[in-house]
Design a protein around this motif. Structure first.
Motif, PDB file in Angstrom:
ATOM      1  N   GLY A 135      -8.887  11.367  -1.859  1.00  8.17           N
ATOM      2  CA  GLY A 135      -8.721  10.820  -0.518  1.00  8.17           C
ATOM      3  C   GLY A 135      -9.406   9.498  -0.239  1.00  8.17           C
ATOM      4  O   GLY A 135      -9.071   8.822   0.733  1.00  8.17           O
ATOM      5  N   ALA A 138      -7.721   6.270   1.022  1.00 10.81           N
ATOM      6  CA  ALA A 138      -7.223   6.242   2.403  1.00 10.81           C
ATOM      7  C   ALA A 138      -8.322   5.907   3.397  1.00 10.81           C
ATOM      8  O   ALA A 138      -8.030   5.695   4.581  1.00 10.81           O
ATOM      9  CB  ALA A 138      -6.602   7.588   2.767  1.00 10.81           C
ATOM     10  N   LEU A 141      -7.865   2.753   5.327  1.00  7.95           N
ATOM     11  CA  LEU A 141      -6.783   2.897   6.306  1.00  7.95           C
ATOM     12  C   LEU A 141      -7.291   3.559   7.577  1.00  7.95           C
ATOM     13  O   LEU A 141      -6.896   3.199   8.687  1.00  7.95           O
ATOM     14  CB  LEU A 141      -5.640   3.720   5.713  1.00  7.95           C
ATOM     15  CG  LEU A 141      -5.065   3.258   4.374  1.00  7.95           C
ATOM     16  CD1 LEU A 141      -3.906   4.159   3.961  1.00  7.95           C
ATOM     17  CD2 LEU A 141      -4.607   1.818   4.468  1.00  7.95           C
ATOM     18  N   LEU A 142      -8.164   4.553   7.411  1.00  6.96           N
ATOM     19  CA  LEU A 142      -8.712   5.260   8.567  1.00  6.96           C
ATOM     20  C   LEU A 142      -9.610   4.340   9.389  1.00  6.96           C
ATOM     21  O   LEU A 142      -9.555   4.346  10.625  1.00  6.96           O
ATOM     22  CB  LEU A 142      -9.502   6.486   8.098  1.00  6.96           C
ATOM     23  CG  LEU A 142     -10.120   7.353   9.192  1.00  6.96           C
ATOM     24  CD1 LEU A 142      -9.037   7.959  10.075  1.00  6.96           C
ATOM     25  CD2 LEU A 142     -10.968   8.467   8.571  1.00  6.96           C
ATOM     26  N   ARG A 145      -7.348   1.485  10.843  1.00  2.00           N
ATOM     27  CA  ARG A 145      -6.174   1.937  11.594  1.00  2.00           C
ATOM     28  C   ARG A 145      -4.922   1.157  11.173  1.00  2.00           C
ATOM     29  O   ARG A 145      -4.104   0.762  11.997  1.00  2.00           O
ATOM     30  CB  ARG A 145      -6.375   1.777  13.105  1.00  2.00           C
ATOM     31  CG  ARG A 145      -7.605   2.463  13.651  1.00  2.00           C
ATOM     32  CD  ARG A 145      -7.425   3.964  13.687  1.00  2.00           C
ATOM     33  NE  ARG A 145      -8.597   4.633  14.230  1.00  2.00           N
ATOM     34  CZ  ARG A 145      -8.800   4.847  15.531  1.00  2.00           C
ATOM     35  NH1 ARG A 145      -7.910   4.441  16.413  1.00  2.00           N
ATOM     36  NH2 ARG A 145      -9.873   5.482  15.950  1.00  2.00           N
ATOM     37  N   THR A 232      -1.055   6.813   2.372  1.00  2.00           N
ATOM     38  CA  THR A 232      -1.339   7.457   3.657  1.00  2.00           C
ATOM     39  C   THR A 232      -1.086   8.955   3.610  1.00  2.00           C
ATOM     40  O   THR A 232      -1.875   9.744   4.144  1.00  2.00           O
ATOM     41  CB  THR A 232      -0.474   6.829   4.762  1.00  2.00           C
ATOM     42  OG1 THR A 232      -0.709   5.424   4.792  1.00  2.00           O
ATOM     43  CG2 THR A 232      -0.815   7.427   6.113  1.00  2.00           C
ATOM     44  N   SER A 233      -0.002   9.364   2.949  1.00  2.00           N
ATOM     45  CA  SER A 233       0.366  10.784   2.929  1.00  2.00           C
ATOM     46  C   SER A 233      -0.491  11.582   1.955  1.00  2.00           C
ATOM     47  O   SER A 233      -1.125  12.576   2.338  1.00  2.00           O
ATOM     48  CB  SER A 233       1.844  10.936   2.552  1.00  2.00           C
ATOM     49  OG  SER A 233       2.671  10.287   3.484  1.00  2.00           O
ATOM     50  N   CYS A 235      -3.223  10.536  -0.241  1.00  2.00           N
ATOM     51  CA  CYS A 235      -4.670  10.322  -0.141  1.00  2.00           C
ATOM     52  C   CYS A 235      -5.169  10.655   1.266  1.00  2.00           C
ATOM     53  O   CYS A 235      -6.266  11.205   1.430  1.00  2.00           O
ATOM     54  CB  CYS A 235      -5.022   8.884  -0.498  1.00  2.00           C
ATOM     55  SG  CYS A 235      -4.527   8.413  -2.172  1.00  2.00           S
ATOM     56  N   GLY A 236      -4.345  10.325   2.269  1.00  2.00           N
ATOM     57  CA  GLY A 236      -4.754  10.613   3.640  1.00  2.00           C
ATOM     58  C   GLY A 236      -4.901  12.094   3.905  1.00  2.00           C
ATOM     59  O   GLY A 236      -5.841  12.526   4.579  1.00  2.00           O
ATOM     60  N   ALA A 240      -8.365  13.811   4.949  1.00  2.00           N
ATOM     61  CA  ALA A 240      -8.438  14.573   6.200  1.00  2.00           C
ATOM     62  C   ALA A 240      -8.882  16.011   5.937  1.00  2.00           C
ATOM     63  O   ALA A 240      -9.680  16.579   6.687  1.00  2.00           O
ATOM     64  CB  ALA A 240      -7.077  14.554   6.892  1.00  2.00           C
ATOM     65  N   LEU A 261      -5.380  13.187  10.073  1.00  2.00           N
ATOM     66  CA  LEU A 261      -4.081  12.918   9.462  1.00  2.00           C
ATOM     67  C   LEU A 261      -3.131  12.260  10.455  1.00  2.00           C
ATOM     68  O   LEU A 261      -2.378  11.342  10.102  1.00  2.00           O
ATOM     69  CB  LEU A 261      -3.475  14.216   8.929  1.00  2.00           C
ATOM     70  CG  LEU A 261      -2.157  14.104   8.162  1.00  2.00           C
ATOM     71  CD1 LEU A 261      -2.296  13.168   6.968  1.00  2.00           C
ATOM     72  CD2 LEU A 261      -1.676  15.481   7.705  1.00  2.00           C
ATOM     73  N   LEU A 264      -3.970   8.572  10.752  1.00  2.00           N
ATOM     74  CA  LEU A 264      -3.519   7.819   9.577  1.00  2.00           C
ATOM     75  C   LEU A 264      -2.007   7.602   9.603  1.00  2.00           C
ATOM     76  O   LEU A 264      -1.519   6.485   9.383  1.00  2.00           O
ATOM     77  CB  LEU A 264      -3.922   8.557   8.308  1.00  2.00           C
ATOM     78  CG  LEU A 264      -5.410   8.502   7.946  1.00  2.00           C
ATOM     79  CD1 LEU A 264      -5.739   9.521   6.858  1.00  2.00           C
ATOM     80  CD2 LEU A 264      -5.795   7.110   7.478  1.00  2.00           C
TER      81      LEU A 264
END
Length: 310
Positions: A135, A138, A141-142, A145, A232-233, A235-236, A240, A261, A264
């Motif tokens: 994860g 990601a 990305l978190l 945003r 995003t999917s 690793c996110g 999460a 999730l 993300l």
């Protein structure tokens, strides 16, 4: 009221409040969420569920490797009955119910309770570590945003987490924790092949669950580039879930995993669509756990593991 009982009450109250918040959020957004749900073909939902169903099976195989390394070899049917039925304990407030349930069922198969308990705790530890490693990409990305990875600074914490799986360091950490808790040490150190193979099975579990999210995300947002959805999917979801597993007060990370999730996915698509994915994912996760537990329960029942011992 004892401290333990008070803590149990607090955990139950927190769990109820989180579940209530999730229900209210679903109710308020249901009209938009349901519209997105109708956009997903049945074949896509079936594919996503199969991928979600594979995740606990991969976790079982990793758990069996640890158990075998510490001296107990259980056939897959027996191991499945112990692991899958015990896993339902994670939906209760607290972090040890699944381990306690597995220890009880394992004792009916002649496995020492302490060994089964240690394996359960080690499985949680390695699951969190591997989930965090998968994860980490990601994390930017978190924080930003954004749906794009703009830097590779995440590579450093990923290496640090990977270092924690180094057999000598991992065994030293386990021994230190057991000593601080005034518990007996492991019967012997975990072997490098067992750590590597267990980690591989757990990574496959994370990838399978993440691919389930990816299938849903691509169906909800077909115009978004797959490469953007990938991190995003997959690793996110792992990030999460790992964050959710640290929230021991909330059962099975309910609300925590879903919120992270949704944030993300919301960077790549309308929030109602992201929320719909979270709702479907949580539903599939629970159904998958119930399905595999029902199979394990059936075997355990037929072999008298659930009744009182004679």
């Amino acid at each position: 009221m004892t401290r333990k009982r008070l803590l149990d009450v607090v955990r139950i109250v927190v769990a109820v409040l989180v579940l209530l918040a999730v229900v209210i959020a679903v109710w308020r957004n249901w009209s938009e969420v349901s519209a997105h749900l109708r956009e997903v073909p049945a074949s896509t939902l079936a594919s996503a569920f199969v991928l979600a169903l594979l995740a606990p099976i991969f976790s079982l195989l990793g758990w069996r490797v640890l158990l075998n390394d510490l001296g107990t070899r259980l056939p897959i049917p027996a191991g499945a009955s112990v692991f899958f039925v015990g896993q339902l304990g994670k939906y209760l407030p607290g972090s040890v119910w699944s381990v306690m349930a597995q220890a009880d069922l394992g004792s009916r198969l002649g496995v020492p309770r302490r060994r089964m308990g240690i394996v359960g705790l080690l499985s949680i530890l390695l699951s969190v570590l591997t989930g965090a490693i998968v994860g980490v990409p990601a994390l930017p990305l978190l924080l930003a945003r954004s749906g794009e990875v703009r830097s590779l600074w995440w590579f450093a914490p990923a290496l640090v987490l990977l270092l924690l799986l180094w057999p000598r360091l991992l065994n030293w950490g386990i021994a230190l924790v057991l000593r601080l808790l005034r518990r007996e040490p492991l019967e012997h150190s975990l072997s490098a092949p067992a750590i590597a193979l267990t980690s591989l099975w757990f990574v496959l579990a994370w990838l399978s669950a993440g691919l389930s999210i990816l299938v849903l995300a691509h169906a909800m947002s077909p115009d978004t580039a797959v490469q953007d959805l990938l991190v995003t999917s997959i690793c996110g979801f792992a990030l999460a879930s790992a964050i959710g597993m640290f929230s021991v007060i909330v059962p099975a990370g309910v609300g925590v995993r879903d919120g992270v999730l949704a944030v993300l996915l919301g960077a790549l698509m309308p929030f109602p669509a992201a929320f719909a994915i979270v709702v479907i994912s949580r539903f599939f996760t629970v159904v998958a756990d119930v399905v595999v537990a029902a199979v394990g329960w059936g075997w355990a029942r037929s072999h008298h593991l659930l009744g009182s011992r004679s």
